[in-house]
Design an enzyme around this catalytic site. Structure first.
Site, PDB file in Angstrom:
ATOM      1  N   ASP A  26      34.717  42.882  36.865  1.00  0.00           N
ATOM      2  CA  ASP A  26      34.326  43.131  38.550  1.00  0.00           C
ATOM      3  C   ASP A  26      34.278  41.747  39.193  1.00  0.00           C
ATOM      4  OD1 ASP A  26      33.609  44.591  40.450  1.00  0.00           O
ATOM      5  OD2 ASP A  26      31.629  43.608  40.381  1.00  0.00           O
ATOM      6  N   GLU A  83      39.073  41.527  38.880  1.00  0.00           N
ATOM      7  CA  GLU A  83      39.760  42.061  40.433  1.00  0.00           C
ATOM      8  C   GLU A  83      38.889  41.146  40.969  1.00  0.00           C
ATOM      9  OE1 GLU A  83      36.918  44.901  43.362  1.00  0.00           O
ATOM     10  OE2 GLU A  83      35.786  43.613  41.700  1.00  0.00           O
TER      11      GLU A  83
END
Length: 651
Positions: free
Chosen positions: A298, A350
């Site tokens: 993330d 990401e």
């Protein structure tokens, strides 16, 4: 491992199994606790076993250990299920009660103690693991279902399904819907439901919201036995400031570097080997002990850029740039170590910027991931789909621009949870038009996504075409499937999933021009695009035609690469999917007239707001008797014979 070697490796950032040394471990009727807190004045173990008395069980500072505290207690005092914390007299004399940074299990929120817990489990996924190992490095379909376990389904009273209940309901659902992978939003222990798991306090503890560590292992085991790969969301960029967590553990910035200006969380200090060790051993832990197949990392942009979230402050590195050199080194080391021990791993970044070489090997100057989310494709395509179809000709480049960079990285195309919250509207509600046309548009969006180069990820519930945004505090609106429109779209996604997995051309060459060819990218006037997807065998070729305008063309010429009959294998406008059902001939014969820079062409009817997929018809003929035992001669596309499987940017 003996203490001296363990400590040496830990302080150099090279102890991948540091969770075997730190934390609480049951062995031979004893429980040994270890904690790294170099600036603490004193540490003791407190819990329900000693009425949380800080004086009852003090820990000892190991000599020449770099600040490691240790205590061993009899299993007559503590055992499986015992609640505990560390009572730390911090550098300034303040007393803090901290959960174990390496704790394997935690109390269910709002309680915050760690729980002594063994991690024994008998796995039954040997066949899956063997198949996964055998296919390492080979192209495979990747159709990911992103899920938040707490709001996928709930009990009637709104309470969570357990890991074991999900092992029954979720596994059968994913298998029936033909998804190949599931990506689970962060399951590491976190105090606040509204963070969706992205603000963590217990990196080694799966959240107790849904059950025990063994219950989670059982869920993963069942997913593997059903042939579904498991990806965990993982957050190595920042952690929350809750008092029982890593924040100011010994009264100093031990794990943290600075506060994140937008999120109110603390960024990890990648300049400290022990912190790097903590994070990399945590990633290793989920692969080794929980058998996960991959991690989605993330917020990589927030890790890479020193100025991420800062409006007016220029932060620079020692070379004058705005990237964190320490963070880059951390990510490179993370991927190097994970691929060394788990070569099958999915390591997906990401990363929302144009940072170069995210999915290139470290040896070539890359970060070493093997996948990156294509946020540009997502934003451009959704912006296009929100535009009035009759003026889309002015924005055609939003639709086609992604192919100008599609092979610079190994991309995953996401329609993720981030796009259906915070007032962004649901995917269906983003689509232009009235109630009926929104469904037509959404079918176009998903057909384009599934046929575009790159792997696929979609957020749970999108398959039901909800009108409301995702709400983490309640289950998906499954009752919408009682409505014909939503049920038809659900069937559309199910069939599209099946088609994607079955057609090699859609995934065999996702990361190079060997798998994609524009046939007609520039027809902005009609808002039509045509392209070819190719597998290793020319017989698998597909031709995709998408009309993003409501205008119907009864006669429409299309260039195709091969002679023979081309069969319609998928029609987004079919009646069974809620489309108009306009008549389209099931096959069209290619004429030897060059068109669209192709040697042949076919003529079809092209309804408005419709995506069509054609495949060359093949007929199997029995060999003549005289040639039954002779090898069959196979004609192959010259390009296919010459292509190489080597891709410099892939692992």
């Amino acid at each position: 491992m003996d203490n001296a070697n363990a400590l040496y490796l830990f302080h150099h950032g090279d102890y991948l199994q540091s969770y075997e040394f730190f934390g609480a471990h049951i062995q031979n009727h004893l429980v040994t606790f270890r904690l790294w807190a170099p600036n603490a004045q004193a540490v003791s173990i407190v819990g329900d076993f000693n009425e949380w008395d800080p004086t009852a069980h003090p820990m000892k500072l190991l000599p020449q250990s770099g600040g490691v505290w240790e205590q061993t207690l009899s299993d007559q005092v503590v055992s499986k299920g015992t609640l505990y914390k560390y009572c730390i007299e911090q550098i300034d004399g303040e007393i803090a009660y901290k959960a174990d940074p390496y704790g394997f299990y935690s109390e269910k929120r709002p309680n915050t103690a760690s729980i002594i817990w063994p991690l024994d489990y008998t796995w039954h996924d040997d066949k899956w693991c063997a198949k996964r190992d055998a296919h390492t490095g080979k192209p495979l379909p990747m159709n990911i279902y992103e899920i938040h376990l707490g709001s996928w389904r709930t009990h009637k009273d709104g309470s969570f399904l357990s890991y074991r209940e999900l092992a029954s309901e979720l596994v059968s659902y994913l298998k029936d819907m033909h998804y190949t992978h599931v990506e689970i939003m962060p399951l590491m222990e976190h105090p606040f439901d509204g963070s969706w798991g992205y603000q963590i306090t217990g990196y080694f503890a799966p959240t107790s919201r849904y059950g025990t560590p063994q219950d989670l292992m059982y869920l993963i085991d069942q997913l593997h036995q059903a042939g579904i790969a498991v990806i965990f969301d993982w957050v190595p960029g920042h952690f929350c400031k809750d008092a029982h967590g890593l924040y100011k553990l010994d009264g100093t910035n031990l794990y943290e570097a600075t506060e994140h200006p937008q999120w109110g969380t603390m960024e990890f200090n990648y300049n400290r080997p022990e912190v790097v060790n903590f994070l990399i051993s945590n990633a290793y832990y989920w692969f080794k002990l929980y058998h996960v197949d991959g991690l989605r990392i993330d917020g990589v942009a927030s890790i890479l850029y020193l100025n991420y979230g800062y409006d007016n402050e220029w932060r620079k590195n020692s070379e004058g740039g705005n990237t964190s050199l320490e963070a880059i080194a951390f990510l490179q080391k993370l991927n190097t170590e994970i691929f060394k021990y788990f070569p099958y791993a999915i390591m997906a970044a990401e990363e929302s910027t144009a940072f170069p070489k995210v999915t290139w090997p470290v040896s070539d100057g890359g970060l070493g991931f093997n996948y990156k989310w294509d946020m540009g494709w997502m934003h451009d395509t959704l912006a296009y789909m929100e535009t009035d179809p009759y003026v889309r000709s002015n924005f055609h480049d939003r639709l086609t621009f992604s192919m100008s960079y599609a092979f610079s990285e190994n991309f995953i195309l996401p329609l993720s949870h981030d796009e259906v919250v915070h007032g962004k509207k649901s995917i269906l509600d983003k689509m232009f038009g009235d109630y009926g046309s929104k469904f037509d548009e959404m079918r176009l969006l998903y057909t384009y996504m599934y046929t575009h180069s790159g792997k696929k990820l979609t957020f749970m519930g999108n398959e039901n075409a909800p009108f409301i945004e995702w709400r983490y505090y309640e289950e998906l609106e499954w009752f919408m499937l009682e409505n014909e429109k939503h049920a038809d779209f659900h069937l559309f996604i199910k069939d599209l999933n099946h088609l994607y997995a079955a057609e090699k051309a859609l995934w065999q060459d996702d990361h190079s021009w060997d798998g994609f060819q524009w046939i007609e990218p520039n027809n902005a006037k009609q808002s039509v695009i045509i392209f070819r997807r190719m597998g290793d065998d020319p017989k698998d070729d597909l031709v995709i035609i998408i009309n993003f305008c409501p205008q119907t063309y009864p006669i429409y010429e299309i260039g195709v690469p091969q002679e023979g009959k081309w069969q319609l294998i998928f029609n987004s406008n079919s009646l069974k999917y809620g489309g108009s059902g306009e008549t389209i001939v099931p096959s069209a014969k290619a004429e030897p007239l060059p068109f669209h820079n192709q040697p042949y062409n076919i003529t079809i009817a092209l309804p408005g707001l419709t995506a069509l997929i054609y495949k060359k018809e093949t007929k199997t003929k029995l060999p003549a008797k005289s040639s039954i035992h002779k090898p069959q001669k196979i004609d192959r596309d010259k390009k296919a014979l010459m292509k190489t499987s080597h891709k410099s940017k892939q692992h």
